[in-house]
Design a protein around this motif. Structure first.
Motif, PDB file in Angstrom:
ATOM      1  N   PHE A  89       0.740  -1.289  -0.042  1.00 19.81           N
ATOM      2  CA  PHE A  89      -0.158   0.054   0.031  1.00 19.81           C
ATOM      3  C   PHE A  89       0.828   1.246  -0.149  1.00 19.81           C
ATOM      4  N   LEU A  90       1.785   1.388   0.863  1.00 19.13           N
ATOM      5  CA  LEU A  90       2.861   2.364   0.919  1.00 19.13           C
ATOM      6  C   LEU A  90       3.446   2.649  -0.365  1.00 19.13           C
ATOM      7  N   GLU A  91       3.964   1.570  -1.022  1.00 21.76           N
ATOM      8  CA  GLU A  91       4.710   1.814  -2.200  1.00 21.76           C
ATOM      9  C   GLU A  91       3.691   2.200  -3.331  1.00 21.76           C
ATOM     10  N   LEU A  92       2.471   1.704  -3.279  1.00 22.87           N
ATOM     11  CA  LEU A  92       1.529   2.135  -4.421  1.00 22.87           C
ATOM     12  C   LEU A  92       1.021   3.693  -4.173  1.00 22.87           C
ATOM     13  N   CYS A  93       0.832   3.985  -2.991  1.00 22.85           N
ATOM     14  CA  CYS A  93       0.491   5.462  -2.627  1.00 22.85           C
ATOM     15  C   CYS A  93       1.818   6.442  -3.111  1.00 22.85           C
ATOM     16  N   ASN A  94       3.110   6.088  -2.487  1.00 20.89           N
ATOM     17  CA  ASN A  94       4.291   6.902  -2.907  1.00 20.89           C
ATOM     18  C   ASN A  94       4.359   7.051  -4.400  1.00 20.89           C
ATOM     19  N   ARG A  95       4.315   5.919  -5.147  1.00 27.46           N
ATOM     20  CA  ARG A  95       4.452   5.929  -6.558  1.00 27.46           C
ATOM     21  C   ARG A  95       3.432   6.825  -7.234  1.00 27.46           C
ATOM     22  N   PHE A  96       2.297   6.634  -7.031  1.00 30.23           N
ATOM     23  CA  PHE A  96       1.491   7.480  -7.664  1.00 30.23           C
ATOM     24  C   PHE A  96       0.645   8.621  -7.069  1.00 30.23           C
TER      25      PHE A  96
END
Length: 292
Positions: free
Chosen positions: A244-251
């Protein structure tokens, strides 16, 4: 008043339907195309809680919940192709989704993509890699993923290995032909088996690992075509919080975090966190709609 109309969607390889939810007393201002969860191995288009259906339709959103073919009978290439076909069918045959007497629209309305778990993954893939005729106004990802973090989806799950062991014979209960209905009694055990053994990807994808990462993850996607709303629980038992954190940070997603130890935490309609999630979802929808 909430209504539910079922329509048949053209499909060459299996019988496929969509449920259309709308409020007869409210004019539709946008549509939400919904894809269910279930690890691509089980699940139903009819899995949305009543609270979600009532709140969103009462606020002017028409929800169209689609079937899609399930693995292992269908693999990721066909599943994603089918999801994109459903989205394009909506934009090309828009009047079909509005023929109920409640509204009379000549021009297509804005639409959002919404998925829970695997459904969110498919919405993200469709937005990133799919061939869509018209881009969505936004994507709602409830505990979704993009296979951005290593390890968790190709190794045995600690959580699922606390459950009674499921053998490979569970696969025999699944119909061999391509189908869209993944009943819990026959299909859920296949997902548990896959997560216990770390063989989940083997059941949904056939091909070289290199092309899985290129074509069926978000690792090569730098930007989505629309804004993203992501919701996740800190103690998610299926999809790690790090995903979730990676998804949010990336986009640069708008985030909703629940302090909970459940994957699909919003299934508890009486929990205040579910109401807060839906309120945050509505605010996101209204904001993005005002910019269309």
């Amino acid at each position: 008043m909430l209504q539910n109309r079922k329509i048949l969607i053209p499909c060459e390889y299996c019988k496929k339907h969509a449920n259309i939810y709308y409020d007869t007393d409210v004019k539709t201002k946008a549509c939400i195309l919904y894809f269910h969860g279930g690890g691509l191995l089980y699940g139903s288009r009819s899995d949305l809680p009543e609270l979600h259906l009532h709140l969103l339709t009462e606020n002017g959103y028409r929800i169209i919940a689609f079937d899609y073919p399930l693995a292992p009978s269908a693999r990721l290439d066909l599943i994603l192709e089918d999801v994109c076909a459903s989205i394009n069918h909506f934009t090309r045959d828009f009047p079909l989704y509005m023929e109920d007497g409640a509204n009379n629209f000549l021009e297509p309305l804005p639409y959002f993509l919404w998925g829970r778990s695997a459904g969110a993954y498919l919405c993200l893939l469709a937005g990133a890699h799919g061939k869509l005729d018209k881009k969505p106004a936004g994507i709602l990802s409830y505990y979704g993923y993009g296979f951005l973090c290593d390890g968790w989806f190709m190794t045995p799950s600690n959580y699922y290995n606390m459950l009674p062991a499921v053998s490979e014979t569970a696969l025999k209960a699944v119909p061999p032909g391509i189908h869209t209905d993944g009943d819990l009694d026959t299909h859920y055990s296949v997902y548990v088996y896959a997560r216990q053994k770390g063989s989940w990807i083997d059941l949904i994808y056939a091909g070289r690992q290199k092309f899985f990462y290129l074509d069926y993850t978000l690792r090569t996607c730098e930007k989505l075509p629309c804004p993203l709303f992501c919701a996740h629980s800190t103690g998610d038992t299926d999809v790690p919080y790090s995903e979730f954190l990676e998804l949010c940070n990336r986009f640069r997603a708008q985030r909703f975090v629940a302090s909970h130890n459940m994957h699909d935490f919003d299934r508890d309609e009486k929990n205040p966190v579910t109401s807060r999630l839906l309120e945050a979802t509505l605010k996101f929808l209204e904001l993005k709609l005002s910019r269309e």
